[in-house]
Design a protein around this motif. Structure first.
Motif, PDB file in Angstrom:
ATOM      1  N   ASN A  53      15.765  -2.634  -0.518  1.00 27.34           N
ATOM      2  CA  ASN A  53      15.554  -1.186  -0.401  1.00 27.34           C
ATOM      3  C   ASN A  53      14.386  -0.692  -0.604  1.00 27.34           C
ATOM      4  N   LYS A  54      13.149  -1.234  -1.344  1.00 26.97           N
ATOM      5  CA  LYS A  54      11.866  -0.591  -1.616  1.00 26.97           C
ATOM      6  C   LYS A  54      11.013  -0.450  -0.644  1.00 26.97           C
ATOM      7  N   GLU A  55       9.904   0.170  -0.765  1.00 28.62           N
ATOM      8  CA  GLU A  55       8.953   0.948   0.311  1.00 28.62           C
ATOM      9  C   GLU A  55       8.306   0.435   0.822  1.00 28.62           C
ATOM     10  N   MET A  56       8.296  -0.583   2.218  1.00 26.33           N
ATOM     11  CA  MET A  56       7.353  -1.308   3.061  1.00 26.33           C
ATOM     12  C   MET A  56       6.267  -1.268   2.940  1.00 26.33           C
ATOM     13  N   PRO A  57       4.606  -1.317   2.655  1.00 26.01           N
ATOM     14  CA  PRO A  57       3.767  -1.032   3.745  1.00 26.01           C
ATOM     15  C   PRO A  57       3.136  -0.326   4.593  1.00 26.01           C
ATOM     16  N   GLU A  58       2.711   0.861   4.719  1.00 28.71           N
ATOM     17  CA  GLU A  58       2.440   1.450   5.690  1.00 28.71           C
ATOM     18  C   GLU A  58       1.552   0.426   6.632  1.00 28.71           C
ATOM     19  N   VAL A  59       1.109  -0.494   6.242  1.00 32.57           N
ATOM     20  CA  VAL A  59      -0.240  -0.631   7.297  1.00 32.57           C
ATOM     21  C   VAL A  59      -0.688  -2.554   7.044  1.00 32.57           C
ATOM     22  N   ILE A  60      -0.745  -2.987   7.222  1.00 30.11           N
ATOM     23  CA  ILE A  60      -1.263  -4.695   6.908  1.00 30.11           C
ATOM     24  C   ILE A  60      -2.010  -5.273   8.091  1.00 30.11           C
ATOM     25  N   PHE A  61      -3.261  -5.450   7.121  1.00 31.16           N
ATOM     26  CA  PHE A  61      -4.728  -6.467   7.833  1.00 31.16           C
ATOM     27  C   PHE A  61      -4.194  -7.542   7.895  1.00 31.16           C
ATOM     28  N   LEU A  62      -4.449  -8.599   8.799  1.00 29.38           N
ATOM     29  CA  LEU A  62      -3.525  -9.663   8.573  1.00 29.38           C
ATOM     30  C   LEU A  62      -5.160 -10.536   9.369  1.00 29.38           C
ATOM     31  N   ASP A  63      -5.231 -11.542   8.178  1.00 28.36           N
ATOM     32  CA  ASP A  63      -5.842 -12.585   8.730  1.00 28.36           C
ATOM     33  C   ASP A  63      -4.929 -13.719   9.727  1.00 28.36           C
ATOM     34  N   LEU A  64      -5.883 -15.054  10.460  1.00 26.92           N
ATOM     35  CA  LEU A  64      -5.020 -15.391  11.395  1.00 26.92           C
ATOM     36  C   LEU A  64      -4.933 -17.310  10.892  1.00 26.92           C
ATOM     37  N   ASN A  65      -5.863 -17.008  10.677  1.00 29.20           N
ATOM     38  CA  ASN A  65      -5.958 -18.570  10.238  1.00 29.20           C
ATOM     39  C   ASN A  65      -6.046 -18.626   8.081  1.00 29.20           C
ATOM     40  N   MET A  66      -4.528 -18.752   7.697  1.00 28.24           N
ATOM     41  CA  MET A  66      -4.513 -19.271   7.144  1.00 28.24           C
ATOM     42  C   MET A  66      -2.975 -20.335   6.208  1.00 28.24           C
ATOM     43  N   PRO A  67      -3.309 -20.824   5.522  1.00 26.71           N
ATOM     44  CA  PRO A  67      -2.788 -22.167   5.202  1.00 26.71           C
ATOM     45  C   PRO A  67      -0.954 -21.639   5.202  1.00 26.71           C
ATOM     46  N   ILE A  68       0.387 -22.792   5.215  1.00 29.58           N
ATOM     47  CA  ILE A  68       1.278 -22.259   5.015  1.00 29.58           C
ATOM     48  C   ILE A  68       1.729 -21.515   5.988  1.00 29.58           C
TER      49      ILE A  68
END
Length: 135
Positions: A53-68
């Motif tokens: 129940n921790k506070e989640m981020p409101e916004v995510i900046f997401l890259d597409l090409n990443m490992p894993i």
């Protein structure tokens, strides 16, 4: 409206550094910045936040090409999560493939597709756009 937490998921340290500088410079955008180098790290931590129940981020900046776990896999897993409130995702990519932009729009949580680099002007536009949307 000032966001509490913004999340950057990107394996490019130069992009991460530049984005953090922009976010810190425009202190009206957010209070906290969380950074993950790949989608797995982010999903593990987001699941932990949800479970505790921790506070989640409101916004995510997401890259597409990443490992894993790449950005697409991250989005597929994020939409399976039972989130209490919507997280707005901005896909930020150096991809020039229009198919990536079109595919990103098929995800409800994706607000926009942004071509790298993220600029101060674009960040200001996002702030204005975010104020007009309830996340």
């Amino acid at each position: 409206m000032k966001l509490n937490t913004v999340c950057i998921i990107d394996d490019d340290p130069i992009f991460v550094y530049g984005t953090k500088v922009l976010l810190n410079y425009n202190s009206s955008f957010c209070s906290n910045i969380i950074v993950y180098e790949n989608g797995k790290e982010a999903l593990d931590d987001l699941r932990f936040m949800l479970k505790t129940n921790k506070e989640m981020p409101e916004v995510i900046f997401l890259d597409l090409n990443m490992p894993i776990i790449n950005g697409w896999e991250f989005l597929d897993e994020l939409k399976k999560m039972d989130l209490k409130k919507k997280i707005g995702v901005y896909v930020v990519s150096s991809s020039l493939d229009k198919m990536d932009e079109e595919k990103s729009r098929k995800y409800d949580m994706v607000i926009d597709f942004i071509s790298k680099p993220l600029t101060a002007n674009k960040l200001q536009q996002l702030l204005v756009a975010t104020e007009g949307k309830s996340l």
